[in-house]
Design a protein around this motif. Sequence first.
Motif, PDB file in Angstrom:
ATOM      1  N   GLN A 159       0.597  -1.391  -0.078  1.00 24.91           N
ATOM      2  CA  GLN A 159       0.225  -0.031   0.048  1.00 24.91           C
ATOM      3  C   GLN A 159       1.130   1.401   0.260  1.00 24.91           C
ATOM      4  OE1 GLN A 159      -2.418  -1.102   3.796  1.00 24.91           O
ATOM      5  NE2 GLN A 159      -3.966  -1.968   2.090  1.00 24.91           N
ATOM      6  N   GLY A 160       2.240   1.355  -0.977  1.00 27.74           N
ATOM      7  CA  GLY A 160       2.951   2.461  -0.690  1.00 27.74           C
ATOM      8  C   GLY A 160       3.721   2.726   0.503  1.00 27.74           C
ATOM      9  N   PHE A 161       3.639   1.928   1.576  1.00 28.31           N
ATOM     10  CA  PHE A 161       4.614   2.273   2.877  1.00 28.31           C
ATOM     11  C   PHE A 161       6.026   1.823   2.019  1.00 28.31           C
ATOM     12  CE2 PHE A 161       0.709   2.367   4.919  1.00 28.31           C
ATOM     13  CZ  PHE A 161       0.881   3.074   5.937  1.00 28.31           C
ATOM     14  N   ASN A 162       7.196   2.489   2.679  1.00 28.40           N
ATOM     15  CA  ASN A 162       8.527   2.048   2.539  1.00 28.40           C
ATOM     16  C   ASN A 162       8.867   2.347   3.929  1.00 28.40           C
ATOM     17  OD1 ASN A 162       9.488   2.029  -0.398  1.00 28.40           O
ATOM     18  ND2 ASN A 162       7.903   3.434  -0.168  1.00 28.40           N
ATOM     19  N   GLY A 163      10.234   0.721   4.542  1.00 29.04           N
ATOM     20  CA  GLY A 163      10.159   0.629   5.605  1.00 29.04           C
ATOM     21  C   GLY A 163       9.262   0.409   6.301  1.00 29.04           C
ATOM     22  N   ASP A 164       8.306   0.513   6.476  1.00 29.47           N
ATOM     23  CA  ASP A 164       7.520   1.048   8.111  1.00 29.47           C
ATOM     24  C   ASP A 164       5.517   0.410   6.806  1.00 29.47           C
ATOM     25  OD1 ASP A 164       5.928   1.585   9.998  1.00 29.47           O
ATOM     26  OD2 ASP A 164       6.096   3.844   9.418  1.00 29.47           O
ATOM     27  N   TYR A 165       5.067  -0.281   8.231  1.00 29.07           N
ATOM     28  CA  TYR A 165       3.546  -0.668   7.393  1.00 29.07           C
ATOM     29  C   TYR A 165       3.128  -1.302   8.936  1.00 29.07           C
ATOM     30  CZ  TYR A 165      -0.021  -2.987   5.010  1.00 29.07           C
ATOM     31  OH  TYR A 165      -1.664  -3.196   4.824  1.00 29.07           O
ATOM     32  N   PRO A 166       1.806  -0.401   9.117  1.00 30.70           N
ATOM     33  CA  PRO A 166       1.433  -1.243  10.808  1.00 30.70           C
ATOM     34  C   PRO A 166       1.230  -2.214  10.923  1.00 30.70           C
ATOM     35  CG  PRO A 166      -0.426   0.078   9.648  1.00 30.70           C
ATOM     36  CD  PRO A 166       0.963  -0.217   8.441  1.00 30.70           C
ATOM     37  N   GLY A 167       1.792  -2.086  12.206  1.00 28.11           N
ATOM     38  CA  GLY A 167       2.289  -4.050  12.578  1.00 28.11           C
ATOM     39  C   GLY A 167       0.644  -4.080  13.987  1.00 28.11           C
ATOM     40  N   VAL A 168       0.538  -3.066  14.104  1.00 27.82           N
ATOM     41  CA  VAL A 168      -0.946  -2.977  14.630  1.00 27.82           C
ATOM     42  C   VAL A 168      -1.503  -2.262  14.892  1.00 27.82           C
ATOM     43  CG1 VAL A 168      -1.593  -2.533  17.484  1.00 27.82           C
ATOM     44  CG2 VAL A 168       1.260  -3.213  17.394  1.00 27.82           C
ATOM     45  N   VAL A 169      -2.945  -2.665  14.976  1.00 25.71           N
ATOM     46  CA  VAL A 169      -4.261  -1.869  14.285  1.00 25.71           C
ATOM     47  C   VAL A 169      -5.578  -2.050  14.919  1.00 25.71           C
ATOM     48  CG1 VAL A 169      -3.717  -3.051  11.791  1.00 25.71           C
ATOM     49  CG2 VAL A 169      -5.239  -4.000  13.121  1.00 25.71           C
ATOM     50  N   ALA A 170      -6.346  -0.667  15.478  1.00 24.67           N
ATOM     51  CA  ALA A 170      -7.438  -0.475  15.533  1.00 24.67           C
ATOM     52  C   ALA A 170      -8.924  -2.030  14.863  1.00 24.67           C
ATOM     53  CB  ALA A 170      -8.197   0.520  15.020  1.00 24.67           C
ATOM     54  N   LYS A 171      -9.640  -1.970  15.994  1.00 25.08           N
ATOM     55  CA  LYS A 171     -11.074  -3.199  16.134  1.00 25.08           C
ATOM     56  C   LYS A 171     -10.895  -3.452  14.675  1.00 25.08           C
ATOM     57  CE  LYS A 171     -14.846  -5.302  17.629  1.00 25.08           C
ATOM     58  NZ  LYS A 171     -15.196  -5.284  19.324  1.00 25.08           N
ATOM     59  N   GLN A 172     -11.642  -1.381  13.945  1.00 25.02           N
ATOM     60  CA  GLN A 172     -12.622  -2.354  13.078  1.00 25.02           C
ATOM     61  C   GLN A 172     -11.878  -1.616  12.028  1.00 25.02           C
ATOM     62  OE1 GLN A 172     -11.739   1.145  15.238  1.00 25.02           O
ATOM     63  NE2 GLN A 172     -10.841   2.907  13.506  1.00 25.02           N
ATOM     64  N   ASP A 173     -10.436  -1.791  11.746  1.00 21.55           N
ATOM     65  CA  ASP A 173     -10.173  -2.129  10.895  1.00 21.55           C
ATOM     66  C   ASP A 173      -9.186  -3.396  10.777  1.00 21.55           C
ATOM     67  OD1 ASP A 173     -10.104   0.772   9.945  1.00 21.55           O
ATOM     68  OD2 ASP A 173      -7.911   1.023  11.022  1.00 21.55           O
ATOM     69  N   LEU A 174      -9.502  -4.207  11.755  1.00 21.68           N
ATOM     70  CA  LEU A 174      -9.125  -5.884  12.042  1.00 21.68           C
ATOM     71  C   LEU A 174      -9.064  -6.620  10.824  1.00 21.68           C
ATOM     72  CD1 LEU A 174      -7.237  -7.217  13.573  1.00 21.68           C
ATOM     73  CD2 LEU A 174      -8.996  -7.870  14.344  1.00 21.68           C
ATOM     74  N   GLU A 175     -10.732  -6.433  10.181  1.00 16.93           N
ATOM     75  CA  GLU A 175     -10.826  -7.768   8.848  1.00 16.93           C
ATOM     76  C   GLU A 175     -10.044  -7.518   7.444  1.00 16.93           C
ATOM     77  OE1 GLU A 175     -14.481  -9.136   6.329  1.00 16.93           O
ATOM     78  OE2 GLU A 175     -15.296  -7.703   8.196  1.00 16.93           O
ATOM     79  N   LEU A 176      -9.936  -5.701   7.340  1.00 17.83           N
ATOM     80  CA  LEU A 176      -8.669  -5.892   6.655  1.00 17.83           C
ATOM     81  C   LEU A 176      -7.499  -6.367   6.247  1.00 17.83           C
ATOM     82  CD1 LEU A 176      -8.801  -2.613   4.483  1.00 17.83           C
ATOM     83  CD2 LEU A 176      -6.403  -3.080   4.814  1.00 17.83           C
ATOM     84  N   TYR A 177      -6.704  -5.701   7.814  1.00 19.44           N
ATOM     85  CA  TYR A 177      -5.234  -5.871   7.677  1.00 19.44           C
ATOM     86  C   TYR A 177      -4.840  -7.755   8.238  1.00 19.44           C
ATOM     87  CZ  TYR A 177      -4.232  -1.520   8.544  1.00 19.44           C
ATOM     88  OH  TYR A 177      -3.713  -0.558   7.771  1.00 19.44           O
ATOM     89  N   LEU A 178      -5.841  -8.787   8.951  1.00 21.78           N
ATOM     90  CA  LEU A 178      -6.254  -9.692   8.450  1.00 21.78           C
ATOM     91  C   LEU A 178      -5.977 -10.309   7.443  1.00 21.78           C
ATOM     92  CD1 LEU A 178      -8.295 -10.957  11.706  1.00 21.78           C
ATOM     93  CD2 LEU A 178      -5.317 -10.403  11.354  1.00 21.78           C
ATOM     94  N   GLU A 179      -6.515  -9.937   6.513  1.00 23.32           N
ATOM     95  CA  GLU A 179      -6.703 -10.282   5.212  1.00 23.32           C
ATOM     96  C   GLU A 179      -5.750  -9.710   4.373  1.00 23.32           C
ATOM     97  OE1 GLU A 179      -9.077  -9.416   0.227  1.00 23.32           O
ATOM     98  OE2 GLU A 179      -9.802  -9.398   2.766  1.00 23.32           O
ATOM     99  N   ASN A 180      -4.836  -9.122   4.800  1.00 20.59           N
ATOM    100  CA  ASN A 180      -3.379  -8.109   4.193  1.00 20.59           C
ATOM    101  C   ASN A 180      -2.342  -9.026   4.735  1.00 20.59           C
ATOM    102  OD1 ASN A 180      -2.748  -6.711   2.057  1.00 20.59           O
ATOM    103  ND2 ASN A 180      -2.095  -5.448   2.549  1.00 20.59           N
ATOM    104  N   CYS A 181      -2.609  -9.684   5.608  1.00 20.56           N
ATOM    105  CA  CYS A 181      -1.907  -9.809   7.041  1.00 20.56           C
ATOM    106  C   CYS A 181      -2.037 -10.835   7.600  1.00 20.56           C
ATOM    107  CB  CYS A 181      -1.012  -8.569   7.439  1.00 20.56           C
ATOM    108  SG  CYS A 181      -0.568  -7.555   6.894  1.00 20.56           S
ATOM    109  N   PRO A 182      -1.850 -12.561   6.672  1.00 23.19           N
ATOM    110  CA  PRO A 182      -1.704 -13.907   7.243  1.00 23.19           C
ATOM    111  C   PRO A 182      -0.623 -14.285   8.982  1.00 23.19           C
ATOM    112  CG  PRO A 182      -0.497 -14.047   4.900  1.00 23.19           C
ATOM    113  CD  PRO A 182      -1.222 -12.495   5.101  1.00 23.19           C
ATOM    114  N   ASP A 183      -1.233 -15.100   9.258  1.00 22.85           N
ATOM    115  CA  ASP A 183      -0.780 -16.226  10.040  1.00 22.85           C
ATOM    116  C   ASP A 183       0.752 -15.923   9.800  1.00 22.85           C
ATOM    117  OD1 ASP A 183       0.544 -17.136  12.363  1.00 22.85           O
ATOM    118  OD2 ASP A 183      -0.651 -17.935  12.476  1.00 22.85           O
TER     119      ASP A 183
END
Length: 230
Positions: free
Chosen positions: A198-222
Amino acid sequence: MPNTRFTDFIKECTSDFTPVLDTKFKQKDYAHIDLSEVSEELKNIEIPSSGEIQKGIDSFLSKKKAKVAYGGYNEKRNFYERSFIFNDEKTESPRNIHIGLDFWIEAGTAVLAPLDGTVHSFHDNEGMGNYGPTIILEHLIGERMFYTLYGHLSRKCIKNLCFGQIVEAGDKIGDLGSTKVNGDYAPHLHFQIIHDLQGFNGDYPGVVAKQDLELYLENCPDPNLLLKIS
């Protein structure tokens, strides 16, 4: 819902235990730890300082007769409350759900690339609660491109890196940083798989809010689907 096709793809990238830390640590040396808001290891810690968390982890490893504590994927944690970067007044709710896999082990431990790739980006994300020195690798397997992130490293390991540098599976890409440089955490590696950077460089969210969780779990699997620790 998780991206099933990408999840299956990640699982098929390796056939058995694939280390992301020094190979002197064998699969039997790893023990899963719960550092969530209901963690037994943290229940008596009033102020979640790096030193107090380290004591909890050391006690856990001693009881388990293990050398590396790992865990934290999709885990809600309360120790992010001490950092403003997770509790910005502009956000609807605090970021407190961890979407990478953490490996708690002493500073200086070697960090390895689990797959062939190239250096996509790196940056020293300074500040309490942040990643500190961070590396992102880009991987192309077949027609699939994805990324792996390594956070809380030492500063020396990003000094001589070059964008596009080729990395082979098993290569040492760095080592773990101390509390002084890693965002004021007990020493550990944050390892995360990312489908779309998603355009990040040298960084990307590793801790997220509950309302965004579904999106991030889809993009960042276990990550354990790739590493196969258990």
